[in-house]
Scaffold this motif. Structure first.
Motif, PDB file in Angstrom:
ATOM      1  N   PRO A 100       0.821  -1.097   0.090  1.00  0.00           N
ATOM      2  CA  PRO A 100       0.212   0.056  -0.007  1.00  0.00           C
ATOM      3  C   PRO A 100       0.709   1.125   0.164  1.00  0.00           C
ATOM      4  N   HIS A 101       0.388   2.457  -0.233  1.00  0.00           N
ATOM      5  CA  HIS A 101       0.888   3.444  -0.067  1.00  0.00           C
ATOM      6  C   HIS A 101       1.568   3.821   1.261  1.00  0.00           C
ATOM      7  N   PRO A 102       2.958   4.337   1.126  1.00  0.00           N
ATOM      8  CA  PRO A 102       3.592   4.489   2.662  1.00  0.00           C
ATOM      9  C   PRO A 102       2.809   4.929   3.855  1.00  0.00           C
TER      10      PRO A 102
ATOM     11  N   ARG B   6       0.766   5.657   8.838  1.00  0.00           N
ATOM     12  CA  ARG B   6      -0.519   6.496   9.541  1.00  0.00           C
ATOM     13  C   ARG B   6      -1.821   5.665   9.479  1.00  0.00           C
ATOM     14  N   PRO B   7      -2.008   4.571   9.789  1.00  0.00           N
ATOM     15  CA  PRO B   7      -3.237   3.794   9.429  1.00  0.00           C
ATOM     16  C   PRO B   7      -4.542   4.391  10.171  1.00  0.00           C
TER      17      PRO B   7
ATOM     18  N   PRO C 238      -7.808   9.270   7.851  1.00  0.00           N
ATOM     19  CA  PRO C 238      -8.901   8.993   6.725  1.00  0.00           C
ATOM     20  C   PRO C 238      -8.429   8.415   5.645  1.00  0.00           C
ATOM     21  N   PRO C 239      -9.232   7.688   4.846  1.00  0.00           N
ATOM     22  CA  PRO C 239      -8.757   7.332   3.458  1.00  0.00           C
ATOM     23  C   PRO C 239      -8.369   8.450   2.597  1.00  0.00           C
ATOM     24  N   PHE C 240      -7.390   8.248   1.790  1.00  0.00           N
ATOM     25  CA  PHE C 240      -6.876   9.382   0.921  1.00  0.00           C
ATOM     26  C   PHE C 240      -6.590   8.833  -0.566  1.00  0.00           C
ATOM     27  N   ARG C 241      -6.626   7.829  -0.724  1.00  0.00           N
ATOM     28  CA  ARG C 241      -6.337   7.285  -2.086  1.00  0.00           C
ATOM     29  C   ARG C 241      -7.023   7.912  -3.183  1.00  0.00           C
TER      30      ARG C 241
END
Length: 307
Positions: free
Chosen positions: A55-57, A62-63, A66-69
């Protein structure tokens, strides 16, 4: 057809020895495309490859964010393929890779595994443990091994350098057209249609529902959209991003799309919804009749906007 490689330790010869563009490539915007173009222009005789991390680092470090993809791997690979990539190396980003010193990343992955013969990156590319490697280190390392390097300055518009951060910000502010200008295409959310409570159907406005999941949440509200269906058909429609406050609220954000002049069953199938124009913010209505009237007005406006 692009090949996606998720294990750098076992690459066949055909996936090695290319010209390699480096970066996270979230969104594959015009700045990313410039890096890919530079990699190809430097060595047009070699297959064009992109090395990215999945996944994106930030999702690993910083799991709790909030989702940011902007693009998950299948959409990212498709956009990289459209930009000319033959191979996408989606290097698994985990604790082992995060701890790998910068020099080891270069020696083990770029040189040893990928056999890179030319590299291209943006001027701010950083890599290795605690981002300890930078472009100056990469240039020194590449020169010592006879590997070419293209360092690409940022692509800018009237508001400054184009970046994934800026694309995210304009989507969160409700400006999908501005995002499209930076991406070079409309922003799309891909997901599998799930069976909701079929309330839309009862109201006379059936919707195809997908969860946003790991995608960035754009401004909540109503959009004029087009939807790419599994058949290859692209259909105009109106969509709502939100948590259905009128109906008691959802724990997760969903994208509900009503397709104009179309009927069929999409349950369990993947669709891509492209946001074109933001029509109005999310609202709470006083009962189902008011909600129904609002949807009708939204649909009429969306048809007008989409032409």
């Amino acid at each position: 057809m692009v090949q996606v490689w998720e294990d750098w330790r076992a690459l066949p010869g055909a996936a090695r020895g290319g010209t390699v563009a480096l970066g996270n490539f979230d969104g594959v915007h015009l700045g990313h495309r410039a890096v890919l173009a530079a990699a190809h222009a430097a060595r047009p005789d070699l297959p064009l490859c992109a090395l990215t991390f999945e996944p994106h680092p930030r999702e690993v470090f910083r799991p709790q964010d909030p989702p940011f993809r902007l693009t998950l791997l299948p959409a990212k690979a498709a956009a990289l393929a459209a930009a000319g990539c033959a191979h996408v190396h989606a290097v698994p980003f985990d604790a082992v890779l995060a701890a790998m010193p910068a020099e080891a990343f270069l020696d083990t992955i770029l040189h040893g595994a990928l056999g890179a013969r030319h590299l291209a990156c943006g001027a701010d590319f950083a890599f290795g443990h605690r981002r300890g490697g930078d472009v100056a280190m990469l240039a020194h390392w590449a020169e010592a091994r006879g590997i070419g390097l293209s360092v690409v300055p940022p692509v800018a518009d009237a508001s400054g350098p184009i970046s994934s951060t800026r694309v995210r910000r304009v989507l969160q502010d409700g400006y999908p057209e501005r995002a499209a200008a930076m991406l070079g295409r409309d922003w799309e959310v891909r997901g599998t249609v799930f069976q909701g409570d079929r309330l839309g159907r009862e109201l006379g406005w059936p919707t195809a529902n997908i969860w946003l999941g790991r995608h960035l949440e754009p401004a909540r509200g109503v959009y004029a959209v087009t939807a790419a269906l599994p058949s290859g058909e692209v259909v105009k429609g109106v969509a709502n991003v939100g948590r259905r406050p009128t109906l008691g609220g959802d724990p997760e954000t969903r994208l509900e799309t009503h397709l104009f002049d179309w009927s069929g069953d999409l349950y369990g199938q993947e669709i891509g919804v492209r946001l074109h124009h933001f029509l109005r913010p999310d609202a709470t209505f006083n009962g189902l009749e008011a909600l129904k009237a609002a949807i009708a007005a939204d649909a009429e406006q969306a048809r007008a906007v989409l032409g």
